[in-house]
Design a protein around this motif. Structure first.
Motif, PDB file in Angstrom:
ATOM      1  N   ASN A 113     -38.560   2.217-102.450  1.00 23.67           N
ATOM      2  CA  ASN A 113     -37.283   1.947-103.101  1.00 23.67           C
ATOM      3  C   ASN A 113     -36.141   2.450-102.234  1.00 23.67           C
ATOM      4  OD1 ASN A 113     -36.807   4.758-103.870  1.00 23.67           O
ATOM      5  ND2 ASN A 113     -38.427   4.433-105.352  1.00 23.67           N
TER       6      ASN A 113
ATOM      7  N   LYS B 284     -26.854   1.220-108.522  1.00 20.48           N
ATOM      8  CA  LYS B 284     -28.024   0.353-108.655  1.00 20.48           C
ATOM      9  C   LYS B 284     -27.937  -0.352-110.004  1.00 20.48           C
ATOM     10  CE  LYS B 284     -32.150   2.203-108.518  1.00 20.48           C
ATOM     11  NZ  LYS B 284     -33.571   2.554-108.319  1.00 20.48           N
TER      12      LYS B 284
ATOM     13  N   ALA C  71     -33.660  -3.157-110.671  1.00 21.68           N
ATOM     14  CA  ALA C  71     -34.837  -2.922-109.833  1.00 21.68           C
ATOM     15  C   ALA C  71     -36.032  -3.548-110.520  1.00 21.68           C
ATOM     16  CB  ALA C  71     -35.067  -1.430-109.618  1.00 21.68           C
TER      17      ALA C  71
ATOM     18  N   ALA D  45     -40.276  -4.024-109.748  1.00 23.61           N
ATOM     19  CA  ALA D  45     -41.493  -3.916-108.951  1.00 23.61           C
ATOM     20  C   ALA D  45     -42.433  -5.010-109.413  1.00 23.61           C
ATOM     21  CB  ALA D  45     -42.120  -2.543-109.123  1.00 23.61           C
TER      22      ALA D  45
ATOM     23  N   ASP E  26     -40.924  -4.833-104.176  1.00 21.19           N
ATOM     24  CA  ASP E  26     -39.847  -4.337-105.018  1.00 21.19           C
ATOM     25  C   ASP E  26     -38.561  -5.046-104.615  1.00 21.19           C
ATOM     26  OD1 ASP E  26     -38.455  -2.687-106.841  1.00 21.19           O
ATOM     27  OD2 ASP E  26     -37.996  -1.238-105.279  1.00 21.19           O
TER      28      ASP E  26
ATOM     29  N   GLU F  55     -34.288  -4.789-105.386  1.00 19.30           N
ATOM     30  CA  GLU F  55     -33.209  -4.018-105.986  1.00 19.30           C
ATOM     31  C   GLU F  55     -31.871  -4.696-105.727  1.00 19.30           C
ATOM     32  OE1 GLU F  55     -33.201   0.158-105.030  1.00 19.30           O
ATOM     33  OE2 GLU F  55     -35.355   0.325-105.355  1.00 19.30           O
TER      34      GLU F  55
END
Length: 102
Positions: A47, A61, A64, A66, A72, A74
């Motif tokens: 990350n 942020k 996000a 996964a 991943d 973001e």
């Protein structure tokens, strides 16, 4: 809200295998811009630690995800920004494959 024709992809960065950081060098950001930094990584355990720039804008942020073994993704942003020519993305660990879209 602005029409989609007024939005511009500033830069895409697809570096080779590396550790640490990626630096994007946008050239046409303006005062008051909404800057979006999309980051894709090769594994869900990786990350982004921070997103910073040389204008002192604060990045948040926003998202996000996964995706199992798929990696991943973001999204970081700063709004009402000052013009910047260097955005630095710092990762939490070694990232084998990554892409950045500003």
């Amino acid at each position: 809200m602005s029409t989609p024709a007024q939005y511009t992809l500033v830069q895409t960065v697809n570096p080779a295998v590396s550790t640490g950081t990626i630096t994007a060098s946008p050239t046409n950001t303006l005062v008051g811009s909404l800057l979006l930094v999309f980051v894709g990584m090769s594994a869900p355990i990786e990350n982004v630690s921070t997103v910073t720039d040389n204008a002192g804008n604060d990045y948040t942020k926003a998202y996000a995800s996964a995706g199992g073994t798929g990696g991943d993704t973001e999204l970081w942003y700063t709004e009402n920004s000052l013009p910047t020519t260097s955005i630095v993305i710092t990762f939490s660990s070694t990232v084998l494959t990554k892409s950045v879209f500003v």
